[in-house]
Design an enzyme around this catalytic site. Structure first.
Site, PDB file in Angstrom:
ATOM      1  N   LYS A 176      71.071   0.299  28.474  1.00  0.00           N
ATOM      2  CA  LYS A 176      71.243  -0.838  27.430  1.00  0.00           C
ATOM      3  C   LYS A 176      71.749  -0.232  26.103  1.00  0.00           C
ATOM      4  O   LYS A 176      71.045   0.573  25.555  1.00  0.00           O
ATOM      5  CB  LYS A 176      69.906  -1.602  27.227  1.00  0.00           C
ATOM      6  CG  LYS A 176      69.923  -2.967  26.307  1.00  0.00           C
ATOM      7  CD  LYS A 176      69.001  -3.605  26.364  1.00  0.00           C
ATOM      8  CE  LYS A 176      67.831  -3.133  25.077  1.00  0.00           C
ATOM      9  NZ  LYS A 176      68.225  -3.172  23.824  1.00  0.00           N
ATOM     10  N   ASP A 195      74.006  -5.164  24.532  1.00  0.00           N
ATOM     11  CA  ASP A 195      72.950  -6.187  23.929  1.00  0.00           C
ATOM     12  C   ASP A 195      73.483  -6.508  22.625  1.00  0.00           C
ATOM     13  O   ASP A 195      72.701  -6.130  21.758  1.00  0.00           O
ATOM     14  CB  ASP A 195      71.732  -5.603  24.046  1.00  0.00           C
ATOM     15  CG  ASP A 195      70.431  -6.283  23.456  1.00  0.00           C
ATOM     16  OD1 ASP A 195      70.809  -7.546  23.394  1.00  0.00           O
ATOM     17  OD2 ASP A 195      69.481  -5.902  23.300  1.00  0.00           O
ATOM     18  N   ARG A 212      61.023   2.794  25.086  1.00  0.00           N
ATOM     19  CA  ARG A 212      60.051   3.850  24.507  1.00  0.00           C
ATOM     20  C   ARG A 212      59.224   4.537  25.530  1.00  0.00           C
ATOM     21  O   ARG A 212      59.088   5.820  25.584  1.00  0.00           O
ATOM     22  CB  ARG A 212      59.037   3.456  23.495  1.00  0.00           C
ATOM     23  CG  ARG A 212      59.735   3.284  22.028  1.00  0.00           C
ATOM     24  CD  ARG A 212      58.928   2.365  21.013  1.00  0.00           C
ATOM     25  NE  ARG A 212      59.203   1.052  21.574  1.00  0.00           N
ATOM     26  CZ  ARG A 212      58.636  -0.096  20.649  1.00  0.00           C
ATOM     27  NH1 ARG A 212      58.055   0.424  19.574  1.00  0.00           N
ATOM     28  NH2 ARG A 212      58.899  -1.370  21.202  1.00  0.00           N
ATOM     29  N   ASP A 229      78.272 -17.701  17.638  1.00  0.00           N
ATOM     30  CA  ASP A 229      79.267 -18.004  16.822  1.00  0.00           C
ATOM     31  C   ASP A 229      79.864 -19.391  17.345  1.00  0.00           C
ATOM     32  O   ASP A 229      79.488 -19.956  18.241  1.00  0.00           O
ATOM     33  CB  ASP A 229      80.383 -16.932  16.887  1.00  0.00           C
ATOM     34  CG  ASP A 229      80.865 -16.722  15.035  1.00  0.00           C
ATOM     35  OD1 ASP A 229      81.495 -17.998  14.838  1.00  0.00           O
ATOM     36  OD2 ASP A 229      81.293 -15.824  14.497  1.00  0.00           O
ATOM     37  N   THR A 258      61.594 -12.502  20.662  1.00  0.00           N
ATOM     38  CA  THR A 258      60.117 -12.404  21.059  1.00  0.00           C
ATOM     39  C   THR A 258      59.425 -11.892  19.721  1.00  0.00           C
ATOM     40  O   THR A 258      58.191 -12.018  19.682  1.00  0.00           O
ATOM     41  CB  THR A 258      59.958 -10.956  21.973  1.00  0.00           C
ATOM     42  OG1 THR A 258      60.814 -10.112  21.650  1.00  0.00           O
ATOM     43  CG2 THR A 258      60.155 -11.140  23.504  1.00  0.00           C
ATOM     44  N   LYS A 278      74.031 -10.059  21.568  1.00  0.00           N
ATOM     45  CA  LYS A 278      73.516 -11.437  21.204  1.00  0.00           C
ATOM     46  C   LYS A 278      74.405 -12.190  20.391  1.00  0.00           C
ATOM     47  O   LYS A 278      74.251 -12.498  19.257  1.00  0.00           O
ATOM     48  CB  LYS A 278      72.198 -11.072  20.491  1.00  0.00           C
ATOM     49  CG  LYS A 278      71.206 -10.636  21.498  1.00  0.00           C
ATOM     50  CD  LYS A 278      69.871 -10.477  20.663  1.00  0.00           C
ATOM     51  CE  LYS A 278      68.869  -9.738  21.399  1.00  0.00           C
ATOM     52  NZ  LYS A 278      68.902  -8.262  21.210  1.00  0.00           N
TER      53      LYS A 278
HETATM   54  O1  C5P Z   1      60.779   0.495  23.435  1.00  0.00           O
HETATM   55  P1  C5P Z   1      60.701  -0.929  24.202  1.00  0.00           P
HETATM   56  O2  C5P Z   1      60.452  -0.699  25.975  1.00  0.00           O
HETATM   57  O3  C5P Z   1      59.868  -1.695  23.682  1.00  0.00           O
HETATM   58  O4  C5P Z   1      62.318  -1.354  24.230  1.00  0.00           O
HETATM   59  C1  C5P Z   1      62.551  -2.699  24.454  1.00  0.00           C
HETATM   60  C2  C5P Z   1      63.991  -3.035  24.260  1.00  0.00           C
HETATM   61  O5  C5P Z   1      64.375  -4.216  24.387  1.00  0.00           O
HETATM   62  C3  C5P Z   1      64.615  -2.737  22.776  1.00  0.00           C
HETATM   63  O6  C5P Z   1      65.745  -2.034  22.780  1.00  0.00           O
HETATM   64  C4  C5P Z   1      64.415  -4.075  22.230  1.00  0.00           C
HETATM   65  O7  C5P Z   1      65.183  -4.209  20.917  1.00  0.00           O
HETATM   66  C5  C5P Z   1      65.025  -5.007  23.291  1.00  0.00           C
HETATM   67  N1  C5P Z   1      64.207  -6.442  23.524  1.00  0.00           N
HETATM   68  C6  C5P Z   1      63.340  -6.785  23.114  1.00  0.00           C
HETATM   69  N2  C5P Z   1      62.763  -8.101  23.120  1.00  0.00           N
HETATM   70  C7  C5P Z   1      63.796  -9.097  23.281  1.00  0.00           C
HETATM   71  C8  C5P Z   1      65.136  -8.527  23.267  1.00  0.00           C
HETATM   72  C9  C5P Z   1      65.453  -7.214  23.502  1.00  0.00           C
HETATM   73  O8  C5P Z   1      62.137  -5.700  23.022  1.00  0.00           O
HETATM   74  N3  C5P Z   1      63.514 -10.325  23.225  1.00  0.00           N
END
Ligand code: C5P
Length: 230
Positions: free
Chosen positions: A30, A59, A208, A64, A118, A61
């Protein structure tokens, strides 16, 4: 389930080092706002050079007017990525414009819609959308399904209800996955791989827990092993 690893490290060099470490796996990667704005097309090409079988999720999003979104969708298709997303609140006309524009591409990218970010709490969400998060997420998912999109980005805990309201084939891509119950960090509702499988998640997104691990390659190997066994 198909694993998506979020390349969220602070520089192109670090993200590419992570991709190289994971280079033997044909997984999804991603690429977010930050790295695409900074590192752009050369970064996409560098990822493909590491492993041409990496599948890439851009990603960005998009949100427009319909014509501008369709133009952007076409540029994304030309970039050769495999999946991207738009905001569902761009509405049905924009959704159809995007899908119509992509229809001439033989291997068009999958298009997902973001339902509710989220980061919203209920109260803030309601001041903008005048509905609860659950209610609006399901409404946005139905709108996306009816207007030809391939799926939505949602929490693992909304995945089953969204499929029930649309189709079992309608894709759910879910961030907030903590494969083996790792630290949640700033995520509010996290799910293990086992829970994600039970909730019919198609694409678990993991950031992470992979890139902060001392052995990201070993971690991905364990994740893929569990995914295969579920
Ligand atoms: O580090 P972690 O596993 O929490 O990363 C989740 C990834 O998904 C990050 O790149 C975050 O920006 C993305 N994301 C998210 N919630 C969303 C959309 C994207 O956590 N609703």
């Amino acid at each position: 389930m198909e694993l998506v690893v979020a390349l969220d490290l602070p520089s192109a060099e670090e993200n590419l080092a992570l991709a190289r470490a994971l280079g033997t796996y044909n997984i999804w990667m991603k690429v977010g706002f930050r790295s695409y704005i900074r590192d752009g097309r050369p970064f996409i090409e560098a990822l493909k050079a590491i492993n041409p079988n990496f599948r890439l999720f851009l990603d960005l999003k998009l949100y427009d007017i319909p014509n501008t979104m369709a133009d952007a969708a076409e540029e994304i298709a030309k970039l050769g990525v495999d999946m991207f997303n738009i905001h569902a609140s761009a509405g049905p006309v924009a959704m159809r414009a995007v899908m119509e524009r992509l229809s001439s591409y033989e291997n068009r990218p999958l298009v997902l819609a973001v339902t509710a970010l989220t980061s919203f709490d209920e109260a803030t969400f309601k001041t903008i959308y005048e509905k609860s998060i659950d209610e609006k997420a399901e409404q946005f998912a139905k709108m996306s399904y009816e207007n030809g999109l391939d799926g939505v980005v949602c929490s693992a805990f909304e995945s089953r209800a969204i499929k029930a309201a649309t189709s079992q084939k309608f894709i759910t891509l879910c961030p907030g996955i903590r494969p083996f119950g790792e630290d949640a960090g700033d995520q509010q509702r996290v799910a293990t791989l086992e829970t994600a499988a039970k909730e019919s998640v198609d694409f678990p997104v993991v950031g992470r827990p992979v890139y902060k691990d001392t052995d990201p390659e070993g971690k991905v190997a364990k994740i893929l092993e569990v995914i295969t066994s579920l």
